[in-house]
Design a protein around this motif. Sequence first.
Motif, PDB file in Angstrom:
ATOM      1  N   GLU A 149       0.836  -1.200   0.000  1.00 23.77           N
ATOM      2  CA  GLU A 149       0.000   0.000   0.000  1.00 23.77           C
ATOM      3  C   GLU A 149       0.873   1.254   0.000  1.00 23.77           C
ATOM      4  O   GLU A 149       1.899   1.306   0.692  1.00 23.77           O
ATOM      5  N   ILE A 184      -3.112   6.569   2.181  1.00 24.69           N
ATOM      6  CA  ILE A 184      -3.925   5.973   3.236  1.00 24.69           C
ATOM      7  C   ILE A 184      -4.375   7.083   4.172  1.00 24.69           C
ATOM      8  O   ILE A 184      -3.571   7.922   4.587  1.00 24.69           O
ATOM      9  N   THR A 242      -9.674  -0.638   1.295  1.00 23.30           N
ATOM     10  CA  THR A 242      -8.439  -0.672   0.514  1.00 23.30           C
ATOM     11  C   THR A 242      -8.208  -2.035  -0.125  1.00 23.30           C
ATOM     12  O   THR A 242      -7.494  -2.142  -1.124  1.00 23.30           O
ATOM     13  N   CYS A 243      -8.790  -3.091   0.450  1.00 22.44           N
ATOM     14  CA  CYS A 243      -8.659  -4.427  -0.140  1.00 22.44           C
ATOM     15  C   CYS A 243      -9.888  -5.249   0.218  1.00 22.44           C
ATOM     16  O   CYS A 243     -10.249  -5.359   1.389  1.00 22.44           O
ATOM     17  N   GLN A 270      -7.119  -5.521  -4.474  1.00 23.12           N
ATOM     18  CA  GLN A 270      -6.715  -4.236  -3.924  1.00 23.12           C
ATOM     19  C   GLN A 270      -7.396  -3.096  -4.672  1.00 23.12           C
ATOM     20  O   GLN A 270      -7.627  -3.177  -5.880  1.00 23.12           O
ATOM     21  N   THR A 320      -4.845   3.165  -3.211  1.00 28.93           N
ATOM     22  CA  THR A 320      -3.640   2.988  -2.399  1.00 28.93           C
ATOM     23  C   THR A 320      -2.617   2.048  -3.030  1.00 28.93           C
ATOM     24  O   THR A 320      -1.620   1.716  -2.393  1.00 28.93           O
ATOM     25  N   ARG A 321      -2.814   1.636  -4.252  1.00 35.67           N
ATOM     26  CA  ARG A 321      -1.862   0.711  -4.867  1.00 35.67           C
ATOM     27  C   ARG A 321      -0.521   1.411  -5.136  1.00 35.67           C
ATOM     28  O   ARG A 321      -0.449   2.637  -5.248  1.00 35.67           O
TER      29      ARG A 321
END
Length: 234
Positions: free
Chosen positions: A125, A130, A172-173, A180, A184-185
């Motif tokens: 991430e 985040i 986020t996932c 994912q 945030t990748r």
Amino acid sequence: MTSATPLTLTVDPAVRALAPGFTHLAVEARGLVNGPSGEASSALLDDATRRLAERLDGRAPHEDPHIAAWRAAYTAFGAKPSRTRNSAEALARRALAEGGLPRVNRLVDLYNAISVAHLIPVGGEDTDHIHGGMALVRATGEEEFETAAGGEPVVEHPEPGEVVWRDESGVTCRRWNWRQGIRTRLTGESVNALFLLERMDPMPLADLRAAADELAGLLRESNPGAEITVREPA
């Protein structure tokens, strides 16, 4: 380099009750330099595939006891593990198939190699995207998950009770470590990252620590100016 405040990571009691044998470790990295896949990252992926084949010794990935435990956990929250596979199983299947593992970028290649070599789910991430801390929870179904379909951005919602990683802005996932989100990748511009390594019983915790240490070592080797920290859950 000045250390930043570590990202808060929590696991909700409802997830603990669902899978008492779950543990995660985190590798935090600051000051990374990412870029396109190259000979070094490609060699890591090829070696990981070799290590995986030796580990499985002719078995299918889902026949490994650790992957079987992940399948049981997926079933426990209502997912179909043969349809939405955990990330370790999905990558392992790709590694052993014709065409092998994809080359994405240096950081993604690196953590994918650790996932395949150790047969554990590993996620990366971009911590600059985040919002607040991260939590592993059972979803209400109202959370937003930013993804893409047909090349266009879309917003999905998890199923109620689904296990998801989320921050203050949304998921986020999805399905623990299945897919994912795009927010945030890790991209070519990422410089600060969090790598999550996850295990279920019966995998020994020592094996998870070995994977985290290997990941940290590779990050230090390829990013000599970066600050790398391995964190265990509180």
